[in-house]
Scaffold this active site. Sequence first.
Site, PDB file in Angstrom:
ATOM      1  CE1 TYR A 141      -2.860  -3.060   0.475  1.00 19.20           C
ATOM      2  CE2 TYR A 141      -4.062  -2.256   1.659  1.00 19.20           C
ATOM      3  CZ  TYR A 141      -4.203  -2.902   1.231  1.00 19.20           C
ATOM      4  OH  TYR A 141      -4.790  -3.754   1.189  1.00 19.20           O
ATOM      5  CE  LYS A 191       1.898 -18.761   0.132  1.00 17.53           C
ATOM      6  NZ  LYS A 191       0.311 -19.806   0.573  1.00 17.53           N
ATOM      7  CG  ASP A 223      -1.802 -20.520   2.857  1.00  9.61           C
ATOM      8  OD1 ASP A 223      -0.965 -19.611   3.603  1.00  9.61           O
ATOM      9  OD2 ASP A 223      -1.155 -20.955   1.386  1.00  9.61           O
ATOM     10  CG  ASP A 247      -7.175  -4.118   3.617  1.00 10.10           C
ATOM     11  OD1 ASP A 247      -8.001  -4.012   4.640  1.00 10.10           O
ATOM     12  OD2 ASP A 247      -7.284  -3.526   2.382  1.00 10.10           O
ATOM     13  CG  ASP A 251     -12.846  -6.807   5.872  1.00 12.92           C
ATOM     14  OD1 ASP A 251     -12.442  -5.812   7.374  1.00 12.92           O
ATOM     15  OD2 ASP A 251     -13.159  -5.936   5.756  1.00 12.92           O
TER      16      ASP A 251
HETATM   17 MG    MG Z   1     -10.471  -2.791   4.693  1.00 17.92          MG
END
Ligand code: MG
Length: 353
Positions: A141, A191, A223, A247, A251
């Site tokens: 990001y 990862k 994962d 991120d 969620d």
């Molecule tokens: Mg978000």
Amino acid sequence: MTTSSRAYTIAHLPGDGIGPEVTEVARDCVDTVALSRGFVVEWQSCPLGARHYLTTGEVLPGAALDELRKVDAILLGAVGSPDVPPGVLERGLLLRLRAELDLYVNLRPSKLRPGVTGAVAGLDPGQLDFVIVRENTEGLYAGAGGTVHRGTAFESATEESLNTRAGVERCVRYAAELAARRRGGLTLVHKTNVLTHAGDLWRRVAGEVAAEAGLTLEYAHVDAACLYLVDDPGRFDVIVTDNLFGDILSDLGAALSGGLGVAPSGNLNPDRTGPSVFEPVHGSAPDIAGTGRANPAGAVLSASLMLDHLGESQAAADLDAAVSSVLGAGAPDTTTGWEDALRAVLNARVGAR
Ligand code: MG
Ligand code: NAI
């Protein structure tokens, strides 16, 4: 501690849609616990967001940013409206605040509370209580990359993941200190088997920081972490991870612990060179704005994180317990129902002391 050191200036940035509705409740709760725990809060109103942008053309004017730099913390509702093109407020306000205030940790606690149905059936509260510490300024990001030969068959697009030793280290250090205050569990999620460059840096730095803190570092590939979070969330206490993985996992964490209405977050400057920003995970929910049905729990829990960050841990615990208690008694359907129930619980707690 002197009385004056327990006075805080907090910017209230309600934003749009249900943002003002839920943060109004959070603000009242903060005022109530401030009174009972003996500290002083001065609120500073900050009218930024979609409405402000549509009427003035301003997203985050320099003068407003200068004012925000001076406060002790920022309580944000949510910004956004269907009338504002996507990206304007996200980049111009939310991401800009993260960069300008160096909010390098995104803190996302997930706790299954009694009375709440999470995404996994049959879990007992207590089997799911973890915090994700997401690196908030680097990784994929950071904005590194570009497009060449756009519009041709040879168009190529790259996004580079930027990871600095200093950036990784300060994030992991925060996570390790948090783990030490909680149950002592620290898991790095990455990862490393495929992302060998960034993974190697994260692994070495996290190993060093954990050792220094006297913690055993656990590790899970991202994962596998998704699978464990659903199958056996009790194995996690503090998860530390990079910007993209954080991120996504956050969620998942919100879904596991009851959804958007109850999920809190903090964007932290742990070095305290400026204020940190606390906000519920949900957006401005234009579909229910004005109907009185917004759930303020995520906002109140965000205010609890804020008080904890300010050092008012008892007041923070009061708010956290009040939300649990209201949820446990069967959550109200309306914002005012929530407000009344929270007030009753908080006043009863004061009376009981
Ligand atoms: Mg978000
Ligand atoms: P949203 O989170 O606003 O709403 C998603 C769904 O969840 C809607 O059906 C909404 O009614 C429901 N919901 C959300 N919070 C709730 C609450 N507290 N109580 C009851 N129901 C709730 O996400 P959406 O619809 O994708 O975005 C709406 C606007 O919010 C957009 O403009 C978006 O850009 C903005 N947004 C802003 C964020 C922020 O300020 N940090 C974060 C996410 C979205």
